[in-house]
Design an enzyme around this catalytic site. Structure first.
Site, PDB file in Angstrom:
ATOM      1  N   TYR A   1       0.763  -1.285   0.106  1.00 15.89           N
ATOM      2  CA  TYR A   1       0.006   0.090  -0.119  1.00 15.89           C
ATOM      3  C   TYR A   1       0.845   1.385  -0.181  1.00 15.89           C
ATOM      4  O   TYR A   1       0.233   2.149   0.177  1.00 15.89           O
ATOM      5  CB  TYR A   1      -0.930   0.082   1.003  1.00 15.89           C
ATOM      6  CG  TYR A   1      -1.959  -1.287   1.056  1.00 15.89           C
ATOM      7  CD1 TYR A   1      -2.907  -1.197   0.088  1.00 15.89           C
ATOM      8  CD2 TYR A   1      -1.954  -2.147   2.190  1.00 15.89           C
ATOM      9  CE1 TYR A   1      -3.612  -2.384  -0.173  1.00 15.89           C
ATOM     10  CE2 TYR A   1      -2.920  -3.200   2.083  1.00 15.89           C
ATOM     11  CZ  TYR A   1      -3.771  -3.457   1.059  1.00 15.89           C
ATOM     12  OH  TYR A   1      -4.502  -4.308   1.060  1.00 15.89           O
TER      13      TYR A   1
ATOM     14  N   ASN B   1     -12.720   4.926  -1.643  1.00 12.65           N
ATOM     15  CA  ASN B   1     -11.627   3.762  -1.562  1.00 12.65           C
ATOM     16  C   ASN B   1     -12.500   2.884  -0.327  1.00 12.65           C
ATOM     17  O   ASN B   1     -12.455   3.428   0.788  1.00 12.65           O
ATOM     18  CB  ASN B   1     -10.295   3.919  -1.080  1.00 12.65           C
ATOM     19  CG  ASN B   1      -9.549   2.612  -1.128  1.00 12.65           C
ATOM     20  OD1 ASN B   1     -10.420   1.450  -1.044  1.00 12.65           O
ATOM     21  ND2 ASN B   1      -8.265   2.581  -1.123  1.00 12.65           N
TER      22      ASN B   1
ATOM     23  N   HIS C   1     -15.516  -5.683  -1.457  1.00 10.87           N
ATOM     24  CA  HIS C   1     -15.769  -6.873  -1.828  1.00 10.87           C
ATOM     25  C   HIS C   1     -16.748  -7.817  -1.224  1.00 10.87           C
ATOM     26  O   HIS C   1     -17.181  -9.006  -1.395  1.00 10.87           O
ATOM     27  CB  HIS C   1     -14.346  -7.726  -1.805  1.00 10.87           C
ATOM     28  CG  HIS C   1     -13.227  -6.997  -2.152  1.00 10.87           C
ATOM     29  ND1 HIS C   1     -12.898  -6.754  -3.553  1.00 10.87           N
ATOM     30  CD2 HIS C   1     -12.028  -6.575  -1.440  1.00 10.87           C
ATOM     31  CE1 HIS C   1     -11.761  -5.892  -3.460  1.00 10.87           C
ATOM     32  NE2 HIS C   1     -11.417  -5.963  -2.348  1.00 10.87           N
TER      33      HIS C   1
ATOM     34  N   ASP D   1     -25.832  -0.063  -2.611  1.00  9.88           N
ATOM     35  CA  ASP D   1     -27.089   0.436  -2.543  1.00  9.88           C
ATOM     36  C   ASP D   1     -26.998   1.641  -2.238  1.00  9.88           C
ATOM     37  O   ASP D   1     -27.802   2.846  -2.887  1.00  9.88           O
ATOM     38  CB  ASP D   1     -28.144  -0.605  -1.664  1.00  9.88           C
ATOM     39  CG  ASP D   1     -28.231  -1.705  -2.261  1.00  9.88           C
ATOM     40  OD1 ASP D   1     -28.262  -2.032  -3.543  1.00  9.88           O
ATOM     41  OD2 ASP D   1     -28.665  -2.631  -1.300  1.00  9.88           O
TER      42      ASP D   1
ATOM     43  N   HIS E   1      -8.393   2.244  -5.730  1.00 13.14           N
ATOM     44  CA  HIS E   1      -8.044   1.276  -4.851  1.00 13.14           C
ATOM     45  C   HIS E   1      -6.407   1.508  -5.150  1.00 13.14           C
ATOM     46  O   HIS E   1      -5.751   1.798  -6.165  1.00 13.14           O
ATOM     47  CB  HIS E   1      -8.034  -0.112  -5.384  1.00 13.14           C
ATOM     48  CG  HIS E   1      -9.557  -0.384  -5.111  1.00 13.14           C
ATOM     49  ND1 HIS E   1     -10.030  -0.804  -3.869  1.00 13.14           N
ATOM     50  CD2 HIS E   1     -10.683  -0.538  -5.976  1.00 13.14           C
ATOM     51  CE1 HIS E   1     -11.298  -1.012  -3.793  1.00 13.14           C
ATOM     52  NE2 HIS E   1     -11.689  -0.818  -5.185  1.00 13.14           N
TER      53      HIS E   1
ATOM     54  N   SER F   1      -3.997  -0.607  -4.660  1.00  8.19           N
ATOM     55  CA  SER F   1      -3.607  -1.945  -5.236  1.00  8.19           C
ATOM     56  C   SER F   1      -4.220  -2.341  -6.359  1.00  8.19           C
ATOM     57  O   SER F   1      -5.451  -1.735  -6.532  1.00  8.19           O
ATOM     58  CB  SER F   1      -3.293  -2.980  -4.257  1.00  8.19           C
ATOM     59  OG  SER F   1      -4.541  -3.196  -3.862  1.00  8.19           O
TER      60      SER F   1
ATOM     61  N   ARG G   1     -10.563 -10.561  -4.215  1.00  9.74           N
ATOM     62  CA  ARG G   1     -10.457  -9.225  -4.334  1.00  9.74           C
ATOM     63  C   ARG G   1     -10.715  -8.731  -5.692  1.00  9.74           C
ATOM     64  O   ARG G   1     -11.069  -7.500  -6.121  1.00  9.74           O
ATOM     65  CB  ARG G   1      -9.037  -8.564  -4.141  1.00  9.74           C
ATOM     66  CG  ARG G   1      -8.651  -8.775  -2.574  1.00  9.74           C
ATOM     67  CD  ARG G   1      -7.146  -8.141  -2.259  1.00  9.74           C
ATOM     68  NE  ARG G   1      -6.670  -8.480  -1.221  1.00  9.74           N
ATOM     69  CZ  ARG G   1      -6.849  -8.125   0.106  1.00  9.74           C
ATOM     70  NH1 ARG G   1      -7.841  -7.398   0.302  1.00  9.74           N
ATOM     71  NH2 ARG G   1      -6.220  -8.771   1.043  1.00  9.74           N
TER      72      ARG G   1
END
Ligand code: CA2
Length: 146
Positions: free
Chosen positions: A24, A76, A82, A89, A102, A104, A113
């Site tokens: 990260y 993010n 996931h 919603d 993201h 990564s 992922r």
């Protein structure tokens, strides 16, 4: 009128720069937010950054975003990407354009992922560019809204 953007970060992203730097990066969330704010000043817009580890708090901020005067959202969602149909919603219930970011490249990591529940209800997804991804999202939204 100065456009205002809401920058949301989800669970565990408060740990940035302190753990897993190989995945990260070394920048803290404060570093990232500072750089996004510098870019916003250059572009003539404003960004308000908010991080929470709680799904419902994220959803509440999304529901309130239009009334709070934001033109768009950069998010993010962390691990909720996931797992959370509720987050999807919430994003599909609002009118504001949203970009999913993201750090990564989630598509090059573990299979769990690869799927994002929010990808289908956002303008676009940016993944794999590290902290710069937030700046790319801001540039993309500015181009779309200007
Ligand atoms: O790549 C991303 O930005 C992610 O959204 C980060 C999430 C992960 O669950 C997603 O699959 C991809 C995890 C955020 C956790 O952040 C940490 C930061 C430092 C140390 C440990 C976790």
């Amino acid at each position: 009128m100065v456009l205002r953007f809401l920058l949301l970060n989800g669970p565990n992203l408060n740990l940035l720069g302190r753990r897993e730097p190989e995945v990260y990066g070394r920048q803290t969330l404060d570093d990232i937010n500072r750089d996004v704010n510098l870019l916003a000043a250059d572009l003539g817009c404003e960004v308000e950054a908010f991080q929470t580890n709680h799904e419902g708090v994220l959803i509440d901020r999304i529901h309130a975003a239009a009334d709070d005067g934001f033109a768009a959202i950069i998010i993010n969602p962390g691990g909720y990407t996931h797992t959370s149909i509720a987050l999807r919603d919430a994003l599909s219930s609002i009118e504001l354009p949203t970009v999913e970011v993201h750090l990564s490249n989630i598509h090059a990591r573990e299979t769990f992922r690869h799927h994002s529940y929010v990808a289908g209800v956002v303008v676009g997804q940016i993944a794999g560019f590290g902290a710069v991804g937030y700046q790319l999202a801001l540039r993309g939204l500015m181009a779309r809204l200007s």
